[in-house]
Write an enzyme that holds these catalytic residues in place. Sequence first.
Site, PDB file in Angstrom:
ATOM      1  CD1 TRP A   1      20.809  23.468  28.049  1.00  0.00           C
ATOM      2  CD2 TRP A   1      21.762  23.816  26.284  1.00  0.00           C
ATOM      3  NE1 TRP A   1      22.056  23.684  28.227  1.00  0.00           N
ATOM      4  CE2 TRP A   1      22.729  24.106  27.002  1.00  0.00           C
ATOM      5  CE3 TRP A   1      21.918  24.419  25.051  1.00  0.00           C
ATOM      6  CZ2 TRP A   1      23.873  24.209  26.795  1.00  0.00           C
ATOM      7  CZ3 TRP A   1      23.266  24.640  24.671  1.00  0.00           C
ATOM      8  CH2 TRP A   1      24.346  24.532  25.542  1.00  0.00           C
TER       9      TRP A   1
ATOM     10  NE  ARG B   1      14.631  17.227  22.547  1.00  0.00           N
ATOM     11  CZ  ARG B   1      14.611  17.074  21.314  1.00  0.00           C
ATOM     12  NH1 ARG B   1      14.208  15.757  20.953  1.00  0.00           N
ATOM     13  NH2 ARG B   1      14.646  17.805  20.306  1.00  0.00           N
TER      14      ARG B   1
ATOM     15  CD  GLU C   1      37.042   7.180  18.761  1.00  0.00           C
ATOM     16  OE1 GLU C   1      38.348   7.109  19.137  1.00  0.00           O
ATOM     17  OE2 GLU C   1      36.036   6.914  18.865  1.00  0.00           O
TER      18      GLU C   1
ATOM     19  CB  CYS D   1      14.086  23.235  23.311  1.00  0.00           C
ATOM     20  SG  CYS D   1      15.316  24.676  23.424  1.00  0.00           S
TER      21      CYS D   1
ATOM     22  CE  LYS E   1      31.140   2.029  27.668  1.00  0.00           C
ATOM     23  NZ  LYS E   1      31.374   2.901  26.340  1.00  0.00           N
TER      24      LYS E   1
ATOM     25  CG  ASN F   1      13.857  22.281  19.183  1.00  0.00           C
ATOM     26  OD1 ASN F   1      15.004  22.846  19.651  1.00  0.00           O
ATOM     27  ND2 ASN F   1      13.518  21.113  18.990  1.00  0.00           N
ATOM     28  N   GLY F   2      15.010  25.505  18.486  1.00  0.00           N
ATOM     29  CA  GLY F   2      15.829  25.813  17.245  1.00  0.00           C
ATOM     30  C   GLY F   2      16.208  27.361  17.317  1.00  0.00           C
TER      31      GLY F   2
ATOM     32  CD  GLU G   1      35.636  -0.254  20.282  1.00  0.00           C
ATOM     33  OE1 GLU G   1      35.549   0.561  19.731  1.00  0.00           O
ATOM     34  OE2 GLU G   1      35.497  -0.230  21.760  1.00  0.00           O
TER      35      GLU G   1
ATOM     36  CG  HIS H   1      56.832  10.256   5.632  1.00  0.00           C
ATOM     37  ND1 HIS H   1      58.121  10.821   5.117  1.00  0.00           N
ATOM     38  CD2 HIS H   1      56.131  11.489   5.666  1.00  0.00           C
ATOM     39  CE1 HIS H   1      57.811  12.177   4.893  1.00  0.00           C
ATOM     40  NE2 HIS H   1      56.680  12.555   5.402  1.00  0.00           N
TER      41      HIS H   1
ATOM     42  CE  LYS I   1      34.576   3.739  18.755  1.00  0.00           C
ATOM     43  NZ  LYS I   1      34.946   4.663  19.639  1.00  0.00           N
TER      44      LYS I   1
HETATM   45  C1  AGP Z   1      36.518   2.791  22.693  1.00  0.00           C
HETATM   46  O1  AGP Z   1      35.540   2.672  21.910  1.00  0.00           O
HETATM   47  C2  AGP Z   1      37.098   1.780  23.534  1.00  0.00           C
HETATM   48  N1  AGP Z   1      35.927   1.012  23.955  1.00  0.00           N
HETATM   49  C3  AGP Z   1      38.154   1.986  24.330  1.00  0.00           C
HETATM   50  O2  AGP Z   1      39.139   2.422  23.590  1.00  0.00           O
HETATM   51  C4  AGP Z   1      38.098   2.925  25.393  1.00  0.00           C
HETATM   52  O3  AGP Z   1      38.117   4.299  25.094  1.00  0.00           O
HETATM   53  C5  AGP Z   1      39.309   2.784  26.447  1.00  0.00           C
HETATM   54  O4  AGP Z   1      39.261   1.586  26.799  1.00  0.00           O
HETATM   55  C6  AGP Z   1      39.320   3.901  27.568  1.00  0.00           C
HETATM   56  O5  AGP Z   1      38.284   3.770  28.356  1.00  0.00           O
HETATM   57  P1  AGP Z   1      37.977   4.756  29.599  1.00  0.00           P
HETATM   58  O6  AGP Z   1      37.585   5.816  28.732  1.00  0.00           O
HETATM   59  O7  AGP Z   1      36.699   4.020  30.282  1.00  0.00           O
HETATM   60  O8  AGP Z   1      39.107   4.653  30.357  1.00  0.00           O
END
Ligand code: AGP
Length: 617
Positions: A76, A27, A488, A2, A612, A100-101, A495, A511, A492
């Site tokens: 919310w 939010r 993941e 909220c 992106k 809120n909460g 990347e 393994h 990150k």
């Molecule tokens: C994640 O941090 C990346 N930028 C990359 O792996 C991304 O998730 C991937 O290119 C898929 O993109 P999308 O979700 O737009 O399909």
Amino acid sequence: MCGIVGYVGQRPAVDVLVRGLRRLEYRGYDSAGVAYFRGAAIEIQKSEGKLENVETLLSKLPAISDARCGIGHTRWATHGKPTTQNAHPHRTGHVVLVHNGIIENYQEIKQDLVKRGHRPVSETDSELFGFLVLEKMDAGRSLAVAVSESFREVTGACSVVVMSEKEPGTVIGVRNGSPLVAAVDPKGGVILASDAQPLLEYTRDVVFLEHGDMVVGDSRGIRFLSLQTGEPIQRATSTLDWSPAALDKQGYDHYMLKEIHEQPAAMVDTLNGLLDRASAESFPLAGQPAVELLKNAKRITIVACGTAWHASLMGKYWLEKWGQIPVSVELASEYRYRDPVVDAGTLVIGVSQSGETADTLAVIQELRKKGIPTLAVTNTRGSTLSREAQATVFTNAGPEIGVAATKTFSVQMLTLLCFAAFLGKQRGKTAEMDQIFAQLIRIPHLLGDYLDEKGTLRKAVRETARKLLLLKGFFFIGRGYCFPLALEAALKLKEIAYVHAEGYAAGELKHGPIAMIDQDIAVIVLAPNDAWREKTFSNLEEVKARGAQVLGVGNPSDESLQRVSHFWIPLPETGLHESLLPFVVTPVIQLLSYEIAVLKGTDIDKPRNLAKSVTVE
Ligand code: AGP
């Protein structure tokens, strides 16, 4: 999630409140309202739906520009549906409040209040707090004393802002968990809000309240009191140095950091799109066209790339557990060049933030041509994927600017979890799914508090990042739900920080990869209190015995994990079902990469060699 605004001063209060609530819209909310003094009486205007509904009500009223004191709220819903009646502010006699909460012991409080003859009119936990304050004021206490005494009766993290017709022109705020920020209006007055955004229009000098602080705003100015003792306390002012460009980033140094912090709101908005919040039923998927596709599926194949692939792997755990449906998760770039066995009983789901990723798109286009049912999960309206798939479910994370996917990861997981829960209900697991639903809608609140800038998480992560920085490699390990998170986390870190990182199912280490472990390697062990914790713990001991620098991420009360780890980041104590823990582990892994990248000085929002949206194969 909220939003709260409170004001007393020289400006038209309703205007300040509405402008402030606008700034808090990000939010996520499903009802809104304001309360203001007209003379010595408080009037309330509130409505389900968007803030515009409240503005329409206000536009029909005479002379509200005279009001100089008031409170406002975007809600919310957690306890009770998103109706006008449940919207804040709530009135209890002469007391009016916003909250809120979560008040965890609301059921006990309600029973006691009813026994004492009170009749709450809403379904909220918030309204009950007003009764507690009312009783105490009617017994002769001041508003401030009544508020602080009432807090002794409630458990759970929350903040409130309260007014009373017995003390016109006074606004009292308390932070007892959920964030609250206060500032002096240079034109004379005091403004409070659940984050700094609404204050910045008037001043950059703000006070972030600590847990257990009370702030009183009235004609005498601003005062801070201890909630516990009622004694005056000193609180330092922070000057927010936000340039106009940074305002785009809302004061965060990078879009990535902002987007990590937007995860609670992104989850709220995604849930608002997926669930019929006015229905008592959990997981109805709000009449989404996906419903028929899910119902008819005999098996599911999910195709995705990168982070979306990791979210999909997580989805497999939930879909198989609750939906009891076979699921395969495929890298789109591999799948499209294989000869997969797929028939009309297979629902193929393409998961993509951008909805433009070439490989994911190609799979969906090709299979749809062959008559295979296809479903898109994407954050981008109008994207090619959403047009090519037979049906689309949109995640509502808002624009994600940072190349590193953060908030879209959370909402992709959330959407797949909702699919799984929907199927679970179809398969008769109603009670279990209702229990999950009740916990799920608390997560944005919990995350908001966990991510609070002034909180311990950021500090702990930053300090740990500094210590790990010079190591030559990073292994993230986890089992069960923490395996996709380990993948993941490694993605990150690679990347945005350009360091070597691997994600492994903890049981796989021996393994092969354990041969790489020595004192120059950091092993980040994701081991919340779930069914896999004991096994993961054993894997931790194996790597520790080989000299690795171990960072433990686990339940705050997990002393043995903390003891054997060289470094330690506690998760919040949530009491969540183990299947929901990925949502609280996620910000830890994101922030860890972020802080390491900050120390390395990389271009965090635009890492080298990356785009992106990957529209080429
Ligand atoms: C994640 O941090 C990346 N930028 C990359 O792996 C991304 O998730 C991937 O290119 C898929 O993109 P999308 O979700 O737009 O399909």
